[in-house]
Motif scaffolding. Structure first.
Motif, PDB file in Angstrom:
ATOM      1  N   VAL A   6      -9.619   1.375   4.579  1.00 42.05           N
ATOM      2  CA  VAL A   6      -8.400   1.552   3.792  1.00 42.05           C
ATOM      3  C   VAL A   6      -8.360   0.454   2.755  1.00 42.05           C
ATOM      4  N   VAL A  10      -3.764   0.557  -0.804  1.00 42.62           N
ATOM      5  CA  VAL A  10      -3.045   1.411   0.150  1.00 42.62           C
ATOM      6  C   VAL A  10      -2.269   0.554   1.149  1.00 42.62           C
ATOM      7  N   ARG A  11      -2.866  -0.542   1.591  1.00 44.73           N
ATOM      8  CA  ARG A  11      -2.168  -1.433   2.530  1.00 44.73           C
ATOM      9  C   ARG A  11      -0.918  -2.030   1.898  1.00 44.73           C
ATOM     10  N   HIS A  13       0.812  -0.640  -0.380  1.00 45.27           N
ATOM     11  CA  HIS A  13       1.781   0.459  -0.443  1.00 45.27           C
ATOM     12  C   HIS A  13       2.458   0.654   0.912  1.00 45.27           C
ATOM     13  N   VAL A  14       1.672   0.496   1.994  1.00 48.45           N
ATOM     14  CA  VAL A  14       2.228   0.618   3.350  1.00 48.45           C
ATOM     15  C   VAL A  14       3.309  -0.432   3.579  1.00 48.45           C
ATOM     16  N   LEU A  17       6.531   0.324   1.572  1.00 47.77           N
ATOM     17  CA  LEU A  17       7.339   1.381   2.180  1.00 47.77           C
ATOM     18  C   LEU A  17       8.024   0.895   3.457  1.00 47.77           C
ATOM     19  N   ILE A  27       5.428   6.860   6.822  1.00 44.60           N
ATOM     20  CA  ILE A  27       4.460   6.201   5.927  1.00 44.60           C
ATOM     21  C   ILE A  27       3.083   6.842   6.055  1.00 44.60           C
ATOM     22  N   SER A  28       2.655   7.120   7.292  1.00 41.42           N
ATOM     23  CA  SER A  28       1.331   7.699   7.513  1.00 41.42           C
ATOM     24  C   SER A  28       1.218   9.085   6.901  1.00 41.42           C
ATOM     25  N   GLN A  30       3.051  10.256   4.302  1.00 39.97           N
ATOM     26  CA  GLN A  30       3.144  10.179   2.850  1.00 39.97           C
ATOM     27  C   GLN A  30       1.847   9.682   2.217  1.00 39.97           C
ATOM     28  N   LEU A  31       1.170   8.744   2.880  1.00 41.54           N
ATOM     29  CA  LEU A  31      -0.070   8.161   2.323  1.00 41.54           C
ATOM     30  C   LEU A  31      -1.325   8.825   2.875  1.00 41.54           C
ATOM     31  N   ASN A  32      -1.135   9.801   3.760  1.00 42.18           N
ATOM     32  CA  ASN A  32      -2.269  10.549   4.330  1.00 42.18           C
ATOM     33  C   ASN A  32      -3.232   9.619   5.072  1.00 42.18           C
ATOM     34  N   ALA A  38      -1.381   2.440   9.443  1.00 40.30           N
ATOM     35  CA  ALA A  38      -0.147   1.885   8.895  1.00 40.30           C
ATOM     36  C   ALA A  38       0.325   0.705   9.729  1.00 40.30           C
TER      37      ALA A  38
END
Length: 327
Positions: A6, A10-11, A13-14, A17, A27-28, A30-32, A38
């Motif tokens: 990852v 992305v982290r 962004h986690v 959120l 969160i998982s 939304q970010l796939n 997450a």
């Protein structure tokens, strides 16, 4: 972070959120990413204060500093061992054996290349002493001195065989196409000899012959080609003629001819083709012959004469000026 890496973006962004109040399941989705990813991203940020992975030590090296020094000693020297032989000798001093491929990888890492040896004239002790004496005698010659030298030599050309290797770009399936083949034949289609000379002024007339070079033929070359060149050169008194030590050059009839023509000769040392500037010209002529296929000695003679007549004066100047300022 799971099987798939990852990215730090992305982290981040986690974490953003999560700080905004979203739970890990949302969160998982939304970010796939997985919920575990997450969770780990949030925990990593709380523990380390960043989104990047820690720098790992990587796979342990199979050869340490001492082993690398031993490897360098094995690859250097007169023998220049193969990678397989180096691996065998090196494994005798290593706790765990390594493969030949590993040895090649370490050698590339150290800057070594797997190449074919460069061909060079063999020199014995006597040859080295003669070269040293010759260089000492001419060490103070400048480029102006070398401009007065007429470099001469003869070479052999074949109808179907070229001196230089030809490389082309092709697909594997094209290797048997006519344009991708090098035409050969028994006896190379015939051969002819060519004699010529170059100086800072221009080229001499060339002599193309089909018989073997000998003392009588070379005397005729000196009488005609060399004498004609000197006759049209304004600085004849300063010109020095160079020839190598081929048997027909050192025969008695040739020595007598040189004395009769009053040629100023440049003393030459044996096994020293790399000093003769005209040696470079034969390879250049050979590349020009590739442009048009030939299938007879008559065609080869015509092409050699044509290419010799088209030699640019600037090329002769560059070849002569390539002599070192100080030997």
């Amino acid at each position: 972070m799971g099987k798939k890496p990852v990215s730090p973006f992305v982290r981040a962004h986690v974490v953003a959120l999560h700080d905004a109040g979203f739970n890990q399941v949302h969160i998982s989705k939304q970010l796939n990413i997985s919920r575990c990813c997450a969770q780990n991203a949030i925990k990593k940020y709380k523990d380390q204060g960043n989104y990047n992975d820690l720098k790992s030590s990587g796979r342990p090296r199979k050869v340490d500093g001492r082993g690398l020094r031993h490897l360098k000693r094995l690859v250097k020297g007169d023998e220049r061992l193969s990678a397989a032989k180096i691996a065998t000798d090196l494994n005798a001093s290593l706790p765990k054996p390594i493969t030949t491929r590993t040895v090649r990888n370490y050698l590339k890492e150290l800057g070594f290349e797997d190449v074919v040896k460069v061909k060079k004239q063999w020199l014995g002790v006597k040859h080295r002493k003669q070269r040293m004496a010759w260089c000492t005698q001419h060490m103070n010659w400048t480029r102006d001195d070398w401009k007065n030298v007429i470099f001469s030599d003869e070479s052999t050309f074949y109808v179907l065989k070229r001196k230089n290797q030809r490389k082309i770009w092709r697909l594997d399936k094209e290797k048997l196409l006519l344009e991708c083949l090098e035409q050969t034949n028994i006896g190379d289609g015939g051969k002819v000899g060519i004699w010529g000379g170059i100086s800072d002024v221009c080229t001499t007339n060339t002599r193309i012959y089909t018989e073997n070079m000998n003392g009588q033929l070379y005397c005729d070359v000196l009488q005609k080609e060399v004498k004609q060149f000197l006759a049209k050169t304004p600085t004849t008194a300063k010109m020095v003629f160079q020839q190598d030590l081929a048997p027909w050059y050192t025969s008695n009839i040739v020595k007598e001819k040189i004395v009769k023509l009053k040629l100023n000769m440049l003393e030459w040392v044996p096994t020293s083709p790399d000093l003769n500037r005209i040696e470079m010209l034969w390879s250049i002529l050979d590349k020009k012959l590739v442009a048009k296929p030939m299938y007879s000695k008559a065609a080869l003679i015509d092409r050699l004469q044509e290419e010799w007549n088209n030699i640019d004066k600037d090329l002769c100047i560059k070849l002569v000026e390539s002599m070192p300022e100080r030997i």
